[in-house]
Design an enzyme around this catalytic site. Structure first.
Site, PDB file in Angstrom:
ATOM      1  N   ASP A   1       0.723  -1.410   0.185  1.00 27.91           N
ATOM      2  CA  ASP A   1      -0.106   0.069  -0.262  1.00 27.91           C
ATOM      3  C   ASP A   1       0.924   0.992   0.135  1.00 27.91           C
ATOM      4  OD1 ASP A   1      -2.049  -1.681  -0.288  1.00 27.91           O
ATOM      5  OD2 ASP A   1      -2.664  -0.781   1.899  1.00 27.91           O
TER       6      ASP A   1
ATOM      7  N   LYS B   1     -30.446  23.369  -2.772  1.00 33.10           N
ATOM      8  CA  LYS B   1     -29.866  22.318  -3.597  1.00 33.10           C
ATOM      9  C   LYS B   1     -28.452  22.097  -3.122  1.00 33.10           C
ATOM     10  CE  LYS B   1     -30.020  21.625  -8.484  1.00 33.10           C
ATOM     11  NZ  LYS B   1     -28.137  21.290  -8.411  1.00 33.10           N
TER      12      LYS B   1
ATOM     13  N   CYS C   1     -19.484  16.775 -43.548  1.00 31.68           N
ATOM     14  CA  CYS C   1     -17.928  17.823 -42.527  1.00 31.68           C
ATOM     15  C   CYS C   1     -18.403  17.026 -41.194  1.00 31.68           C
ATOM     16  CB  CYS C   1     -19.407  18.477 -42.325  1.00 31.68           C
ATOM     17  SG  CYS C   1     -18.671  19.716 -41.313  1.00 31.68           S
TER      18      CYS C   1
HETATM   19  S1  IVH Z   1     -35.122  17.157  -6.473  1.00 29.21           S
HETATM   20  C1  IVH Z   1     -37.486  15.188  -9.922  1.00 29.21           C
HETATM   21  N1  IVH Z   1     -34.170  17.968  -4.507  1.00 29.21           N
HETATM   22  O1  IVH Z   1     -30.140  18.218  -8.305  1.00 29.21           O
HETATM   23  C2  IVH Z   1     -36.328  15.980  -8.619  1.00 29.21           C
HETATM   24  N2  IVH Z   1     -32.516  17.777  -5.657  1.00 29.21           N
HETATM   25  O2  IVH Z   1     -31.020  18.499 -10.543  1.00 29.21           O
HETATM   26  C3  IVH Z   1     -35.061  16.020  -8.896  1.00 29.21           C
HETATM   27  N3  IVH Z   1     -30.461  18.162  -5.654  1.00 29.21           N
HETATM   28  O3  IVH Z   1     -30.117  15.014  -9.127  1.00 29.21           O
HETATM   29  C4  IVH Z   1     -34.432  15.934  -7.050  1.00 29.21           C
HETATM   30  N4  IVH Z   1     -30.560  18.223  -3.487  1.00 29.21           N
HETATM   31  O4  IVH Z   1     -28.607  15.398  -7.017  1.00 29.21           O
HETATM   32  C5  IVH Z   1     -34.130  17.662  -5.544  1.00 29.21           C
HETATM   33  N5  IVH Z   1     -33.231  19.474  -2.110  1.00 29.21           N
HETATM   34  C6  IVH Z   1     -33.127  19.286  -3.671  1.00 29.21           C
HETATM   35  C7  IVH Z   1     -32.094  18.444  -3.366  1.00 29.21           C
HETATM   36  C8  IVH Z   1     -31.368  17.955  -5.388  1.00 29.21           C
HETATM   37  C9  IVH Z   1     -29.414  18.908  -4.756  1.00 29.21           C
HETATM   38  C10 IVH Z   1     -29.212  17.678  -6.367  1.00 29.21           C
HETATM   39  C11 IVH Z   1     -29.592  16.220  -6.578  1.00 29.21           C
HETATM   40  C12 IVH Z   1     -30.656  15.639  -8.273  1.00 29.21           C
HETATM   41  C13 IVH Z   1     -29.953  17.190  -8.756  1.00 29.21           C
HETATM   42  C14 IVH Z   1     -31.104  18.157  -9.765  1.00 29.21           C
END
Ligand code: IVH
Length: 679
Positions: free
Chosen positions: A36, A120, A434
């Site tokens: 390792d 998010k 192209c």
């Molecule tokens: S909802 C159908 N809620 O954002 C609903 N997404 O662009 C989709 N994410 O792939 C997801 N926080 O990885 C949701 N509170 C939240 C979130 C969240 C982070 C991320 C998630 C998803 C991406 C969507």
């Protein structure tokens, strides 16, 4: 290339090859050939070299190897419901538009909508399924339809409950959420990864869960997949409940009573953003009412009931060193500014899009100019403004080339409706003549929503293209792996992974194949329409047959969603002999599955429907989804083949009703129609 640089590259590649070998013995054969310690030493030498000479990452990169490499060995499992992505909003206007569209879709301008606001997190999404409280399945998002079985790795995350005890627990409970690494924790390992998101993704997809368990991964729950029995009515109630069941939910989650509260909260959270211990790139705004969510449904990629409200972009000043022309897969010529590399929001930017010829003229952008750049989320950086005070006296206006780099004279199309000339200049090529377009078509072909071939990304397409290994889609299924294995940056393990990824992708559903062909104006929605219409590949390729094409295109033209632009593009595509050869050659390598037939047991199965007039209870779009859910097809024009003309109470077209009467088509009034479908 200077001799020094040459030597550095050689030395680097030697080390990379060596680590590939070590890796193979460790991961594939489970019999390490070095200790390792030796392994780590070599890894650190490579990392040091990459840090000192950033150009080395063009020749391979440690993060795409060495244990961090996502293994293609995880079993693939279909999601109970697709894991979708989100559309973006960048300002208050976009958010108002989001609400307006929802109200239009639901056909209720006075509806009071509340929203669940959730930070998010910029991490990696995962799905966890519990049966009677026991964690039995853990999947990555994968391509959204199918994820990878990473249960053992997810189990190593402390914040993920392995067992839930509660008397109100549904038998099946699928929780979705974000796996992430905190900023402080990331600081301790930051020399190994580009950013926390990469670090989370890399650790989560280790073949050896022991490696995952050594990473400081955390988890926030934010949504659900399958729940049975289902007893929730609001997203915010759901979040509260999962919190009680032992999941961490974000402390900044908030119920906004209206869109003004959304805007207010957005401003507030943007202010505390930098103080949080994890990266957030915006807020997710979700309609709180789950019944409305299910009425709203999804477009092909994202839900209509949620949007990612991104935080404002970050700006930086830099200089334009050159302007080059990129050719996209549809022939659009896009000018790109090559700029002096500059860090914008933690990412080094060396390219910015200039959109099109008009934009360059409007902003009078020139080579040598100092400009302000902005970058928002994962969007391509843009030029905001030019600093004229710093412009050199001898600078010259940029003349946009009239020819495609392939030599063809470009065209500007005229929109048949507005009679206005398009802002975009295009190469007129229809097939693979192209070479610039052809290469981009191949990149689209292998992309996530098309053939989704892991290990065959844009860079690899570039590499294989420049070595003459691929020209047409069929070449992908007939690669010279012997030659590839000898290339720099490739080894037995990566070649084997690629082979199996290509092999897996050769089984493909007709809609995806149609989308992958990259026919102009045929995006995912239209590809689905065509897939449903033709159902099998044998019927689809009838479009190449001159004697059948006209008739087929006439029929397709009747489908709601297909218009003159799509028909012209299909005519162009299928009248090319070259396209015919390319596609017939390609499908020899494929096992094309029939598109999912529309709901055969639906009340409207096999029936065609057309609407006239507006409805009182629902919008046209929702009406269309309901017909499709019930197995029917919505047509956009009236012909003998039509089964029903559904007449809405709000200003129906009289001539359509008259014509339907003459053609003996059954006419259904709005109220009758609601009864028929239990709306
Ligand atoms: S909802 C159908 N809620 O954002 C609903 N997404 O662009 C989709 N994410 O792939 C997801 N926080 O990885 C949701 N509170 C939240 C979130 C969240 C982070 C991320 C998630 C998803 C991406 C969507």
């Amino acid at each position: 290339m200077s001799k020094d640089k040459d030597n550095i590259i050689k030395n680097y590649l030697k080390k990379i090859n060596l680590i590939d070998k070590y890796n193979q013995s460790y991961y594939e054969k489970d019999s390490p050939v070095v200790t390792d310690h030796q392994f780590d030493e070599l890894k650190n030498e490579i990392l040091d070299l990459e840090k000192k000479h950033s150009y080395l990452t063009e020749y391979g990169s440690i993060t795409s190897r060495v244990g961090y490499k996502p293994s293609s060995k995880f079993a693939k499992i279909k999601h109970s419901k697709p894991m979708l992505s989100l559309a973006n909003a960048f300002d208050h206007l976009d958010i108002e538009d989001f609400e307006k569209k929802i109200k239009n879709y639901l056909n209720n301008k006075n509806l009071d909508l509340s929203f669940s606001l959730e930070p998010k997190i910029d991490g990696i999404s995962a799905s966890l399924t519990y049966k009677n409280g026991l964690l039995i399945r853990g999947l990555s998002r994968g391509d959204g339809e199918t994820g990878e079985d990473i249960l053992e790795n997810l189990k190593t995350i402390e914040q993920i409950p392995k067992k839930i005890k509660a008397n109100n627990l549904p038998e099946i409970l699928e929780i979705r959420g974000e796996v992430y690494i905190g900023k402080k924790d990331f600081n301790k390992i930051k020399d190994k990864f580009a950013n926390p998101r990469n670090a989370a993704g890399g650790s989560l997809r280790q073949k050896d869960p022991k490696i995952t368990s050594s990473m400081p991964l955390q988890f926030f729950a934010y949504g659900f997949g399958e729940i049975n029995p289902f007893k929730f009515d609001k997203q915010t109630n759901f979040l509260e409940q999962v919190n009680k069941w032992g999941f961490k939910t974000n402390p900044y989650n908030f119920l906004a009573k209206n869109i003004d509260e959304v805007k207010k909260k957005y401003n507030e959270i943007e202010k505390v953003r930098a103080d949080l211990d994890y990266d957030i790139d915006g807020l997710v705004v979700k309609v709180d009412d789950l019944h409305l969510q299910s009425r709203l449904g999804n477009t092909s990629n994202s839900p209509r009931w949620a949007i990612a409200y991104k935080f404002s972009s970050v700006k930086a000043i830099t200089k334009i060193n050159d302007i080059i022309i990129q050719v996209g897969r549809t022939g659009a010529l896009t000018p790109v500014a090559k700029v002096e590399p500059v860090t914008v929001g933690g990412v080094v930017v060396s390219n910015a899009t200039l959109h099109n010829e008009e934009e360059i003229i409007r902003k009078d952008i020139r080579i040598g100019d100092y400009i302000t750049l902005q970058r928002a989320g994962d969007v391509i950086p843009q030029v905001v403004s030019v600093d004229l005070s710093k412009r050199q006296k001898n600078s010259k206006k940029f003349i946009f080339p009239k020819k495609c780099p392939c030599g063809f004279e470009t065209i500007k199309e005229v929109n048949p409706n507005t009679k206005k000339e398009d802002a975009v200049r295009r190469c007129p090529d229809r097939g693979y003549e192209c070479q610039y377009m052809a290469k981009e078509k191949l990149k689209h072909f292998v992309s996530k929503d098309a053939f989704n071939i892991e290990g065959l990304g844009k860079k690899v397409i570039d590499q294989f293209w420049s070595l003459n290994l691929i020209r047409y889609p069929s070449d992908i299924f007939n690669l010279n792996f012997k030659k590839i294995q000898e290339l720099e940056g490739w080894g037995l393990q990566s070649v084997n992974n690629l082979k199996s990824a290509i092999n897996n992708s050769s089984r493909i559903i007709l809609d995806k194949l149609i989308y992958a062909l990259g026919i102009r104006h045929i995006g995912q929605e239209n590809a689905k329409l065509l897939g449903n219409y033709f159902t099998s590949i044998d019927k689809f390729i009838n479009l190449f047959d001159l004697s059948k094409r006209k008739n087929l295109l006439n029929n397709i033209n009747e489908l709601d969603g297909i218009g003159s632009a799509q028909i012209k593009s299909l005519e162009d595509f299928f009248s090319s002999k070259k396209n015919k050869d390319i596609i017939l050659n390609l499908i020899k390598f494929l096992k094309v599955e029939n598109s999912k037939a529309l709901n055969k047991n639906g009340k409207l199965s096999g029936k065609t429907i057309m609407f006239t007039g507006g409805f009182e209870k629902i919008s046209r779009s929702e009406a269309k989804s309901i017909v499709e859910d019930n197995g029917g097809k919505v047509l956009g024009s009236l012909s003998k083949k039509l089964n029903f003309l559904v007449v809405g109470n709000n200003k129906p077209t009289k001539s359509k009703i008259d014509k339907a009467k003459i053609l003996n088509i059954e006419i259904i009034a709005e109220d009758e129609w609601y009864k028929l479908l239990n709306i």
